[in-house]
Design an enzyme around this catalytic site. Structure first.
Site, mmCIF file in Angstrom:
data_model
loop_
_atom_site.group_PDB
_atom_site.id
_atom_site.type_symbol
_atom_site.label_atom_id
_atom_site.label_comp_id
_atom_site.label_asym_id
_atom_site.label_seq_id
_atom_site.Cartn_x
_atom_site.Cartn_y
_atom_site.Cartn_z
ATOM 1 N N GLY A 149 -5.327 7.800 5.492
ATOM 2 C CA GLY A 149 -4.447 8.756 6.162
ATOM 3 C C GLY A 149 -3.186 9.026 5.358
ATOM 4 O O GLY A 149 -2.688 10.163 5.323
ATOM 5 N N LYS A 160 -4.812 5.377 14.882
ATOM 6 C CA LYS A 160 -4.840 4.773 13.534
ATOM 7 C C LYS A 160 -6.298 4.779 13.041
ATOM 8 O O LYS A 160 -7.108 5.546 13.526
ATOM 9 C CB LYS A 160 -4.236 3.365 13.598
ATOM 10 N N ARG A 170 2.812 5.998 -3.224
ATOM 11 C CA ARG A 170 3.943 6.830 -3.641
ATOM 12 C C ARG A 170 4.194 6.729 -5.142
ATOM 13 O O ARG A 170 4.671 7.681 -5.770
ATOM 14 C CB ARG A 170 5.190 6.425 -2.840
ATOM 15 N N ARG A 200 -8.848 11.902 12.457
ATOM 16 C CA ARG A 200 -7.405 11.663 12.662
ATOM 17 C C ARG A 200 -6.613 12.968 12.735
ATOM 18 O O ARG A 200 -6.947 13.956 12.092
ATOM 19 C CB ARG A 200 -6.886 10.719 11.580
ATOM 20 N N LYS A 239 0.842 -1.211 0.000
ATOM 21 C CA LYS A 239 0.000 0.000 0.000
ATOM 22 C C LYS A 239 0.875 1.259 0.000
ATOM 23 O O LYS A 239 0.628 2.188 -0.767
ATOM 24 C CB LYS A 239 -0.905 -0.040 1.246
ATOM 25 N N SER A 240 1.879 1.302 0.849
ATOM 26 C CA SER A 240 2.726 2.499 0.936
ATOM 27 C C SER A 240 3.423 2.777 -0.394
ATOM 28 O O SER A 240 3.491 3.927 -0.850
ATOM 29 C CB SER A 240 3.800 2.310 2.013
ATOM 30 N N ARG A 277 -6.590 1.240 18.027
ATOM 31 C CA ARG A 277 -6.306 -0.199 17.882
ATOM 32 C C ARG A 277 -5.963 -0.881 19.203
ATOM 33 O O ARG A 277 -6.036 -2.104 19.293
ATOM 34 C CB ARG A 277 -5.185 -0.413 16.849
ATOM 35 N N ASP A 286 1.829 -1.280 11.697
ATOM 36 C CA ASP A 286 0.505 -1.680 11.190
ATOM 37 C C ASP A 286 0.157 -3.127 11.522
ATOM 38 O O ASP A 286 -0.953 -3.577 11.232
ATOM 39 C CB ASP A 286 0.453 -1.488 9.667
ATOM 40 N N SER A 334 7.256 8.989 12.499
ATOM 41 C CA SER A 334 6.178 8.849 11.510
ATOM 42 C C SER A 334 6.701 9.005 10.092
ATOM 43 O O SER A 334 7.203 10.066 9.711
ATOM 44 C CB SER A 334 5.093 9.891 11.769
HETATM 45 C C1 S3P Z 1 2.522 4.776 6.316
HETATM 46 C C2 S3P Z 1 3.097 5.077 7.517
HETATM 47 C C3 S3P Z 1 2.554 4.625 8.809
HETATM 48 C C4 S3P Z 1 1.549 3.499 8.631
HETATM 49 C C5 S3P Z 1 0.588 3.743 7.511
HETATM 50 C C6 S3P Z 1 1.321 3.926 6.200
HETATM 51 C C7 S3P Z 1 3.132 5.301 5.069
HETATM 52 O O1 S3P Z 1 1.895 5.712 9.441
HETATM 53 O O2 S3P Z 1 0.836 3.283 9.827
HETATM 54 O O3 S3P Z 1 -0.316 2.658 7.365
HETATM 55 O O4 S3P Z 1 2.799 4.811 3.972
HETATM 56 O O5 S3P Z 1 3.971 6.203 5.184
HETATM 57 P P1 S3P Z 1 2.707 6.728 10.427
HETATM 58 O O6 S3P Z 1 3.753 7.346 9.615
HETATM 59 O O7 S3P Z 1 1.662 7.702 10.877
HETATM 60 O O8 S3P Z 1 3.219 5.876 11.529
#
Ligand code: S3P
Length: 438
Positions: free
Chosen positions: A99, A347, A31, A127, A26-27, A351, A320, A172
């Site tokens: 988020g 989150k 991007r 959030r 997903k990340s 959680r 996560d 973060s």
């Molecule tokens: C993410 C960073 C994390 C993670 C989120 C995806 C990202 O959040 O919990 O699911 O893609 O950069 P935080 O940076 O708020 O910890």
């Protein structure tokens, strides 16, 4: 919040056997759209995660005039418009439950010439966004928020940004990435100092697009005014989705599962380290690097787990995966303690509380603390749990149901599609007994 009607029922006694490739990371998928859109030339993305979160990002960039073609299932072709080629959207950009979309895009949009509003669903609207709006404002951005820094956000364009050196108060990757994306538009150098290592996909991908990024210890810096060149991205399978099956196989007698082509970037492998500390049998095979990201095939076999004190340094590296790690702890011998994880309370749901409530509803022993949880392993009885619309809570209890004495019924499961479309089918394919009901 409107609750979805979708329920999962998971029954005891299933198997966990075979081979599986879980959907794309997903990340990295988020991007790939953002950087592909800002690049000059075409970016081809294979194995893009077509979950709702990443589709929210994709639709937002289409709404800003970026041509994105979905060629075959999971493959994208993005015609980059360059750093200054985005157009004002006609309407606020709706980012659903995501988020990552909101925090990263706030940084990226702070440097545009036009105004844009970002909105989300009930969970995203609760959030905290000040963690990005506050340092971005220091860079010269102008951003309006709802009370307490929550969404919706309105980002006013036409404000020149200047570089900033920012020591993040929390570990973060979303904050780090948001500032680096704003830094592409800033005069001078933008540096982010991490209190602990967090996922580094933004830095790796920027380099893949030919943009210089400098890391010195815990500090990462870039200078504004460069350019990105379109590239090819092969998205590895998401270790956060693989995590459900790492736990499933670990807690199921006689299980053996191979998870193929999983991203094993060291800033993401905390779940493997924590499970191994608990006694799990996980082996990495065929380790390789694809497009700047480490990838491996994971072999996992059932093993007796024992409780541990989870090292705080591993928390950001497994951030996560805690819902399903709490399930592992519930079937482990002895006590597992988590501390230093207050971030879990902000989150997609709280959680810590939601997992403690769900485990207790199934007959487990779990006590929430302000920054973690204490879980005493004991056979779960089964029962009815609320996911509170949180995808990872719904999937974690689906795994718990394999070893409970009676079925577990999970409510409000629609949002599993945000990160893992096809989850129910994947579970049944490896032999679990999971049913969905509308
Ligand atoms: C993410 C960073 C994390 C993670 C989120 C995806 C990202 O959040 O919990 O699911 O893609 O950069 P935080 O940076 O708020 O910890």
């Amino acid at each position: 919040m409107t609750q979805s009607e979708l329920r999962f029922i998971t029954r005891p006694g299933g198997e966990v056997q075979g081979r599986l490739r879980v959907p794309g990371d997903k990340s990295i998928s988020h991007r790939s759209i953002m950087l592909g859109a800002l690049a000059e030339g075409t970016t081809q993305v294979s194995a893009f995660l077509d979950g709702e979160d990443c589709l929210a990002t994709l639709n937002a960039f289409r709404a800003m005039g970026v041509p994105i073609e979905i060629t075959t299932s999971g493959s994208l072709s993005i015609q980059g418009v360059g750093l200054h080629g985005l157009q004002a959207p006609q309407m606020p950009l709706y980012l659903g439950n995501s988020g990552t979309s909101m925090r990263l895009m706030t940084g990226l949009l702070a440097g545009q010439a036009f105004d844009v509003a970002l909105t989300g669903d009930a969970s995203l609207s609760r959030r905290p966004m000040r963690r990005v709006t506050e340092p971005l404002t220091r860079m010269g951005a102008q951003i309006d928020t709802a009370p307490e820094g929550r969404p919706p956000l309105t980002i006013h364009g036409g404000h020149a940004l200047h570089g900033l050196t920012y020591a993040m108060p929390i570990a973060s990757a979303q904050v780090k990435s948001s500032l680096l994306l704003a830094g592409l538009y800033a005069e001078g150098e933008t540096c982010v100092i991490e209190p602990a290592p967090t996922r580094d996909h933004t830095e790796r991908m920027l380099k893949g697009f030919g943009y210089p990024v400098d890391r010195q210890g815990e500090q990462v810096c870039l200078r504004g005014g460069g350019r990105l060149t379109g590239t090819r991205i092969d998205v590895p399978a998401d270790i956060s989705s693989a995590a459900f099956f790492l736990v499933a196989a670990s807690i199921t007698p006689h299980a053996e599962l191979w998870l193929e082509h999983v991203g094993v970037n060291p800033t993401r492998t905390g779940v493997i380290e924590i499970l191994k500390l608990m006694g799990a049998q996980i082996t990495l095979h065929n380790q390789r690097e694809i497009g700047g990201e480490p990838v491996a095939d994971l072999q996992v076999q059932s093993a007796p787990l024992h409780g541990i004190d989870i090292p705080e340094a591993l928390v950001p590296l497994a951030i996560d995966e805690f819902p399903v790690l709490f399930v592992a702890a519930s079937f482990a011998e002895g006590v597992t303690r988590l501390t230093g994880a207050a971030e879990l309370r902000v989150k997609e749901s709280d959680r810590i509380q939601v997992m403690a409530d769900g485990l207790q509803a199934c007959g487990g022993e779990a006590e929430a603390t302000p920054d973690g949880i204490v879980i005493r392993g004991k056979a779960l009885r089964g029962g009815v749990v609320e996911s509170h619309g949180d995808h990872r809570i719904a999937m974690a209890f689906s795994i718990a149901g394999i070893r409970a004495l009676e079925p577990i019924e999970i409510h409000d499961c629609e949002n599993v599609n945000t990160s893992f479309p096809g989850f129910v089918e994947a579970c049944n394919r490896v032999g679990m007994k999971l049913e969905q009901m509308q």
